[in-house]
Scaffold this motif. Sequence first.
Motif, PDB file in Angstrom:
ATOM      1  N   ASN A  10       0.816  -1.216   0.000  1.00  0.00           N
ATOM      2  CA  ASN A  10       0.000   0.000   0.000  1.00  0.00           C
ATOM      3  C   ASN A  10       0.854   1.273   0.000  1.00  0.00           C
ATOM      4  O   ASN A  10       0.393   2.330  -0.426  1.00  0.00           O
ATOM      5  N   GLN A  11       2.080   1.162   0.467  1.00  0.00           N
ATOM      6  CA  GLN A  11       2.981   2.316   0.477  1.00  0.00           C
ATOM      7  C   GLN A  11       3.458   2.700  -0.927  1.00  0.00           C
ATOM      8  O   GLN A  11       4.001   3.780  -1.126  1.00  0.00           O
ATOM      9  N   LEU A  12       3.241   1.817  -1.885  1.00  0.00           N
ATOM     10  CA  LEU A  12       3.690   2.077  -3.257  1.00  0.00           C
ATOM     11  C   LEU A  12       2.700   2.929  -4.057  1.00  0.00           C
ATOM     12  O   LEU A  12       3.013   3.356  -5.168  1.00  0.00           O
ATOM     13  N   LYS A  13       1.528   3.173  -3.496  1.00  0.00           N
ATOM     14  CA  LYS A  13       0.549   4.007  -4.194  1.00  0.00           C
ATOM     15  C   LYS A  13       1.131   5.397  -4.409  1.00  0.00           C
ATOM     16  O   LYS A  13       1.700   6.005  -3.496  1.00  0.00           O
ATOM     17  N   ASP A  14       1.026   5.887  -5.638  1.00  0.00           N
ATOM     18  CA  ASP A  14       1.558   7.200  -6.042  1.00  0.00           C
ATOM     19  C   ASP A  14       3.087   7.247  -6.033  1.00  0.00           C
ATOM     20  O   ASP A  14       3.683   8.315  -6.090  1.00  0.00           O
ATOM     21  N   LYS A  15       3.708   6.072  -5.945  1.00  0.00           N
ATOM     22  CA  LYS A  15       5.162   5.996  -6.031  1.00  0.00           C
ATOM     23  C   LYS A  15       5.566   5.225  -7.286  1.00  0.00           C
ATOM     24  O   LYS A  15       4.730   4.619  -7.951  1.00  0.00           O
ATOM     25  N   THR A  16       6.846   5.248  -7.612  1.00  0.00           N
ATOM     26  CA  THR A  16       7.345   4.578  -8.812  1.00  0.00           C
ATOM     27  C   THR A  16       8.087   3.308  -8.438  1.00  0.00           C
ATOM     28  O   THR A  16       9.043   3.336  -7.676  1.00  0.00           O
ATOM     29  N   LEU A  17       7.610   2.195  -8.974  1.00  0.00           N
ATOM     30  CA  LEU A  17       8.235   0.904  -8.725  1.00  0.00           C
ATOM     31  C   LEU A  17       8.987   0.462  -9.977  1.00  0.00           C
ATOM     32  O   LEU A  17       8.432   0.408 -11.079  1.00  0.00           O
ATOM     33  N   ILE A  18      10.237   0.114  -9.805  1.00  0.00           N
ATOM     34  CA  ILE A  18      11.069  -0.356 -10.908  1.00  0.00           C
ATOM     35  C   ILE A  18      10.887  -1.869 -11.071  1.00  0.00           C
ATOM     36  O   ILE A  18      10.891  -2.610 -10.091  1.00  0.00           O
ATOM     37  N   VAL A  19      10.723  -2.311 -12.314  1.00  0.00           N
ATOM     38  CA  VAL A  19      10.630  -3.743 -12.611  1.00  0.00           C
ATOM     39  C   VAL A  19      11.386  -4.030 -13.905  1.00  0.00           C
ATOM     40  O   VAL A  19      11.658  -3.122 -14.691  1.00  0.00           O
ATOM     41  N   ALA A  20      11.711  -5.288 -14.116  1.00  0.00           N
ATOM     42  CA  ALA A  20      12.306  -5.716 -15.376  1.00  0.00           C
ATOM     43  C   ALA A  20      11.195  -6.263 -16.265  1.00  0.00           C
ATOM     44  O   ALA A  20      10.281  -6.952 -15.788  1.00  0.00           O
ATOM     45  N   LYS A  21      11.254  -5.940 -17.540  1.00  0.00           N
ATOM     46  CA  LYS A  21      10.239  -6.406 -18.487  1.00  0.00           C
ATOM     47  C   LYS A  21      10.258  -7.927 -18.590  1.00  0.00           C
ATOM     48  O   LYS A  21      11.309  -8.555 -18.543  1.00  0.00           O
ATOM     49  N   GLY A  22       9.064  -8.499 -18.739  1.00  0.00           N
ATOM     50  CA  GLY A  22       8.962  -9.935 -18.936  1.00  0.00           C
ATOM     51  C   GLY A  22       9.114 -10.752 -17.678  1.00  0.00           C
ATOM     52  O   GLY A  22       9.320 -11.966 -17.745  1.00  0.00           O
ATOM     53  N   THR A  23       9.011 -10.115 -16.510  1.00  0.00           N
ATOM     54  CA  THR A  23       9.164 -10.834 -15.240  1.00  0.00           C
ATOM     55  C   THR A  23       7.818 -11.013 -14.557  1.00  0.00           C
ATOM     56  O   THR A  23       6.830 -10.352 -14.879  1.00  0.00           O
ATOM     57  N   THR A  24       7.794 -11.908 -13.567  1.00  0.00           N
ATOM     58  CA  THR A  24       6.564 -12.119 -12.806  1.00  0.00           C
ATOM     59  C   THR A  24       6.209 -10.885 -11.981  1.00  0.00           C
ATOM     60  O   THR A  24       5.034 -10.664 -11.677  1.00  0.00           O
ATOM     61  N   ALA A  25       7.204 -10.085 -11.632  1.00  0.00           N
ATOM     62  CA  ALA A  25       6.924  -8.855 -10.891  1.00  0.00           C
ATOM     63  C   ALA A  25       6.102  -7.896 -11.756  1.00  0.00           C
ATOM     64  O   ALA A  25       5.133  -7.286 -11.282  1.00  0.00           O
ATOM     65  N   GLU A  26       6.474  -7.767 -13.008  1.00  0.00           N
ATOM     66  CA  GLU A  26       5.727  -6.900 -13.931  1.00  0.00           C
ATOM     67  C   GLU A  26       4.277  -7.367 -14.027  1.00  0.00           C
ATOM     68  O   GLU A  26       3.336  -6.576 -13.900  1.00  0.00           O
ATOM     69  N   THR A  27       4.081  -8.669 -14.235  1.00  0.00           N
ATOM     70  CA  THR A  27       2.735  -9.225 -14.370  1.00  0.00           C
ATOM     71  C   THR A  27       1.932  -9.062 -13.085  1.00  0.00           C
ATOM     72  O   THR A  27       0.756  -8.669 -13.117  1.00  0.00           O
ATOM     73  N   TYR A  28       2.568  -9.341 -11.955  1.00  0.00           N
ATOM     74  CA  TYR A  28       1.873  -9.272 -10.669  1.00  0.00           C
ATOM     75  C   TYR A  28       1.342  -7.866 -10.393  1.00  0.00           C
ATOM     76  O   TYR A  28       0.168  -7.694 -10.037  1.00  0.00           O
TER      77      TYR A  28
ATOM     78  N   ASP B 280      14.707  -3.314 -19.689  1.00  0.00           N
ATOM     79  CA  ASP B 280      14.955  -4.582 -20.367  1.00  0.00           C
ATOM     80  C   ASP B 280      15.905  -5.469 -19.571  1.00  0.00           C
ATOM     81  O   ASP B 280      15.748  -6.688 -19.540  1.00  0.00           O
ATOM     82  N   GLN B 281      16.901  -4.869 -18.938  1.00  0.00           N
ATOM     83  CA  GLN B 281      17.926  -5.632 -18.257  1.00  0.00           C
ATOM     84  C   GLN B 281      17.926  -5.350 -16.754  1.00  0.00           C
ATOM     85  O   GLN B 281      17.622  -4.246 -16.312  1.00  0.00           O
ATOM     86  N   TYR B 282      18.301  -6.368 -16.003  1.00  0.00           N
ATOM     87  CA  TYR B 282      18.351  -6.223 -14.549  1.00  0.00           C
ATOM     88  C   TYR B 282      19.371  -5.170 -14.128  1.00  0.00           C
ATOM     89  O   TYR B 282      19.139  -4.399 -13.189  1.00  0.00           O
ATOM     90  N   ALA B 283      20.505  -5.143 -14.802  1.00  0.00           N
ATOM     91  CA  ALA B 283      21.545  -4.178 -14.447  1.00  0.00           C
ATOM     92  C   ALA B 283      21.020  -2.750 -14.558  1.00  0.00           C
ATOM     93  O   ALA B 283      21.282  -1.905 -13.692  1.00  0.00           O
ATOM     94  N   ASP B 284      20.246  -2.479 -15.606  1.00  0.00           N
ATOM     95  CA  ASP B 284      19.678  -1.143 -15.788  1.00  0.00           C
ATOM     96  C   ASP B 284      18.642  -0.836 -14.710  1.00  0.00           C
ATOM     97  O   ASP B 284      18.533   0.309 -14.241  1.00  0.00           O
ATOM     98  N   ALA B 285      17.885  -1.852 -14.326  1.00  0.00           N
ATOM     99  CA  ALA B 285      16.866  -1.658 -13.287  1.00  0.00           C
ATOM    100  C   ALA B 285      17.513  -1.316 -11.949  1.00  0.00           C
ATOM    101  O   ALA B 285      17.081  -0.393 -11.244  1.00  0.00           O
ATOM    102  N   TYR B 286      18.566  -2.032 -11.607  1.00  0.00           N
ATOM    103  CA  TYR B 286      19.257  -1.756 -10.341  1.00  0.00           C
ATOM    104  C   TYR B 286      19.946  -0.395 -10.374  1.00  0.00           C
ATOM    105  O   TYR B 286      19.975   0.322  -9.367  1.00  0.00           O
TER     106      TYR B 286
END
Length: 299
Positions: A164-182, A196-202
Amino acid sequence: MNIVSALAQVKKHARHIVAGMAALSLTVGLAACGPQVSSSTSGSSSTASKSTRTLDDIKKSGVLKVAVFTDKAPFGYVDKDGKNQGYDVYFAERLAKDLGVKIEYTSVDPAARVDVLSSNKVDITLANFTVTEERAKKVDFAKPYMKVALGVVSPEGAEITDVNQLKDKTLIVAKGTTAETYFEEKHPEVKLQKYDQYADAYNALLDGRGDAFSTDNTEVLAWAKSNRGFKVGITSLGDTDTIAPAVKKGNKTLLDWINKEIDTLAGEQFFHKDYEETLLPVYGDSINADEIVVEGGKL
């Protein structure tokens, strides 16, 4: 040069056509005489077969082609000596050894893990690949060798401990992952920043371009240990899923062999050894191996 367009204007530009055709001939000649890309070059898309390679095809070729991550330590990464390492890689090396063949790695982005199989660029995807119903429609998964849920890592002092703390915040995810879908399905109110890449996300998290980053809990827990100032405030999110090898849809001979191999390896507790070699140095005593490791495909 566009030959069709040139012929349509042949009367007006005759000299240009002649010159252009001469240049085209020279280009073709140079290409024919130039160096050819070796089909044995590791990680090159030029190594893709034109059709699905069966188990016998792989044995005859003497090479097993495997897609792995190269930027997702400690599961798949390249060390300082340029060698592939990690939990997935340790398994891949054993598969190649027991097949009696060499191994050829292809670096893959999360969103391309299905494509490299369907296009026959690799025989197996071993890139921390979570089993989902949607993916299982496109590839054939073997028995699992690991279990995982999602986690969320964020900066200390601005730690995210509840979704719930993520509302109105920006969450970083990698494309094509279960996190993106969830998060797209369960929490559409959360703004996603995708890479696209984990290194870029981190790097985006390190640079403060997002408030938090979500991917497999096994991954973020390892990353937070190596990066001071960050903490995994949510250690388990969503369902507990499994990680498994994947082959192209319908490649039964290879799939059956991998499943038998996983059964056989259970007798020597192979994946616990894999954990000790690749993950224990990272996690220490903060995680019990049985929370992650799956032997014989049995949860």
